[in-house]
Design a protein around this motif. Structure first.
Motif, mmCIF file in Angstrom:
data_model
loop_
_atom_site.group_PDB
_atom_site.id
_atom_site.type_symbol
_atom_site.label_atom_id
_atom_site.label_comp_id
_atom_site.label_asym_id
_atom_site.label_seq_id
_atom_site.Cartn_x
_atom_site.Cartn_y
_atom_site.Cartn_z
ATOM 1 N N TRP A 51 0.852 -1.185 0.000
ATOM 2 C CA TRP A 51 0.000 0.000 0.000
ATOM 3 C C TRP A 51 0.891 1.239 0.000
ATOM 4 O O TRP A 51 1.887 1.298 0.724
ATOM 5 N N SER A 52 0.538 2.242 -0.768
ATOM 6 C CA SER A 52 1.365 3.454 -0.843
ATOM 7 C C SER A 52 1.351 4.251 0.453
ATOM 8 O O SER A 52 2.240 5.058 0.695
ATOM 9 N N SER A 53 0.386 4.002 1.324
ATOM 10 C CA SER A 53 0.325 4.728 2.602
ATOM 11 C C SER A 53 1.466 4.366 3.550
ATOM 12 O O SER A 53 1.691 5.073 4.527
ATOM 13 N N VAL A 54 2.213 3.295 3.261
ATOM 14 C CA VAL A 54 3.308 2.905 4.147
ATOM 15 C C VAL A 54 4.557 3.755 3.953
ATOM 16 O O VAL A 54 5.505 3.651 4.723
ATOM 17 N N LEU A 55 4.554 4.604 2.936
ATOM 18 C CA LEU A 55 5.759 5.378 2.638
ATOM 19 C C LEU A 55 6.198 6.254 3.790
ATOM 20 O O LEU A 55 7.313 6.168 4.259
ATOM 21 N N SER A 56 5.332 7.144 4.217
ATOM 22 C CA SER A 56 5.731 8.061 5.274
ATOM 23 C C SER A 56 4.533 8.859 5.744
ATOM 24 O O SER A 56 3.771 9.367 4.925
ATOM 25 N N PRO A 57 4.395 8.998 7.033
ATOM 26 C CA PRO A 57 3.312 9.849 7.525
ATOM 27 C C PRO A 57 3.570 11.324 7.233
ATOM 28 O O PRO A 57 2.692 12.147 7.368
ATOM 29 N N SER A 58 4.777 11.656 6.783
ATOM 30 C CA SER A 58 5.098 13.053 6.511
ATOM 31 C C SER A 58 4.584 13.520 5.146
ATOM 32 O O SER A 58 4.559 14.711 4.875
ATOM 33 N N LEU A 59 4.168 12.596 4.283
ATOM 34 C CA LEU A 59 3.597 13.003 2.998
ATOM 35 C C LEU A 59 2.245 13.655 3.257
ATOM 36 O O LEU A 59 1.489 13.219 4.108
ATOM 37 N N ARG A 60 1.951 14.695 2.529
ATOM 38 C CA ARG A 60 0.691 15.425 2.750
ATOM 39 C C ARG A 60 -0.526 14.620 2.346
ATOM 40 O O ARG A 60 -1.601 14.801 2.886
ATOM 41 N N SER A 61 -0.372 13.771 1.369
ATOM 42 C CA SER A 61 -1.473 12.919 0.945
ATOM 43 C C SER A 61 -0.906 11.575 0.525
ATOM 44 O O SER A 61 0.280 11.450 0.249
ATOM 45 N N VAL A 62 -1.778 10.592 0.488
ATOM 46 C CA VAL A 62 -1.356 9.252 0.095
ATOM 47 C C VAL A 62 -1.372 9.180 -1.430
ATOM 48 O O VAL A 62 -2.393 9.432 -2.058
ATOM 49 N N PRO A 63 -0.233 8.853 -2.045
ATOM 50 C CA PRO A 63 -0.197 8.762 -3.506
ATOM 51 C C PRO A 63 -1.102 7.636 -4.006
ATOM 52 O O PRO A 63 -1.209 6.586 -3.369
ATOM 53 N N GLU A 64 -1.743 7.843 -5.147
ATOM 54 C CA GLU A 64 -2.573 6.808 -5.732
ATOM 55 C C GLU A 64 -1.682 5.806 -6.444
ATOM 56 O O GLU A 64 -0.813 6.186 -7.223
ATOM 57 N N GLY A 65 -1.884 4.544 -6.151
ATOM 58 C CA GLY A 65 -1.089 3.483 -6.746
ATOM 59 C C GLY A 65 -0.546 2.572 -5.658
ATOM 60 O O GLY A 65 -1.037 2.580 -4.524
ATOM 61 N N VAL A 66 0.455 1.781 -6.002
ATOM 62 C CA VAL A 66 1.107 0.891 -5.042
ATOM 63 C C VAL A 66 2.601 1.206 -5.023
ATOM 64 O O VAL A 66 3.166 1.612 -6.031
ATOM 65 N N VAL A 67 3.213 1.028 -3.877
ATOM 66 C CA VAL A 67 4.631 1.343 -3.738
ATOM 67 C C VAL A 67 5.464 0.078 -3.947
ATOM 68 O O VAL A 67 5.100 -0.999 -3.478
ATOM 69 N N ILE A 68 6.549 0.221 -4.686
ATOM 70 C CA ILE A 68 7.492 -0.887 -4.838
ATOM 71 C C ILE A 68 8.231 -1.042 -3.519
ATOM 72 O O ILE A 68 8.855 -0.107 -3.021
#
Length: 126
Positions: free
Chosen positions: A44-61
């Motif tokens: 899930w792209s939401s795992v990247l960082s809580p510091s991002l202003r929004s959750v990117p649409e898509g999936v994270v490698i």
């Protein structure tokens, strides 16, 4: 989500977006890992960082296997895959399903987590 205020007799309906929170403890131990597709494992792209202003649409490698088609195409962890063969992917399950449907080369559209221009790459789906 529907909730009621019993004292007032009022009801509200609110739409909420659930997300998977990033794990900051290393190493991450996953008990159920899907087999890689073309050398890729995604999350899930939401795992990247809580510091991002929004959750990117898509999936994270999350992982690129050395020597795989994804590795040979210079794909890297933390890139956001937005489309597989022109089909939007918003969840890991959608990504894996679209990769499994591919019978030959597959086109991936991806971008950095911060946004920017989408890039395209064609790799062997197996």
């Amino acid at each position: 989500v529907e909730a009621a205020d019993r004292a007032q007799g009022a009801k509200w309906i609110r739409t909420v977006k659930l997300a998977k929170f990033p794990v900051t403890i290393e190493p991450v131990i996953a008990s159920k890992r899907p087999k890689p597709r073309a050398g890729l494992r995604v999350d899930w792209s939401s795992v990247l960082s809580p510091s991002l202003r929004s959750v990117p649409e898509g999936v994270v490698i999350r992982e690129v296997q050395p020597g795989s088609a994804a590795d040979n195409a210079h794909l890297h962890p933390n890139k956001i895959i937005k489309r597989v063969n022109d089909q939007k992917v918003k969840t890991p399950a959608e990504f894996y399903r679209e990769m499994d449907k591919a019978k030959g080369p597959v086109e991936l559209r991806y971008a950095s987590a911060e946004g920017g221009e989408e890039q395209r790459v064609t790799i062997d789906s197996k």
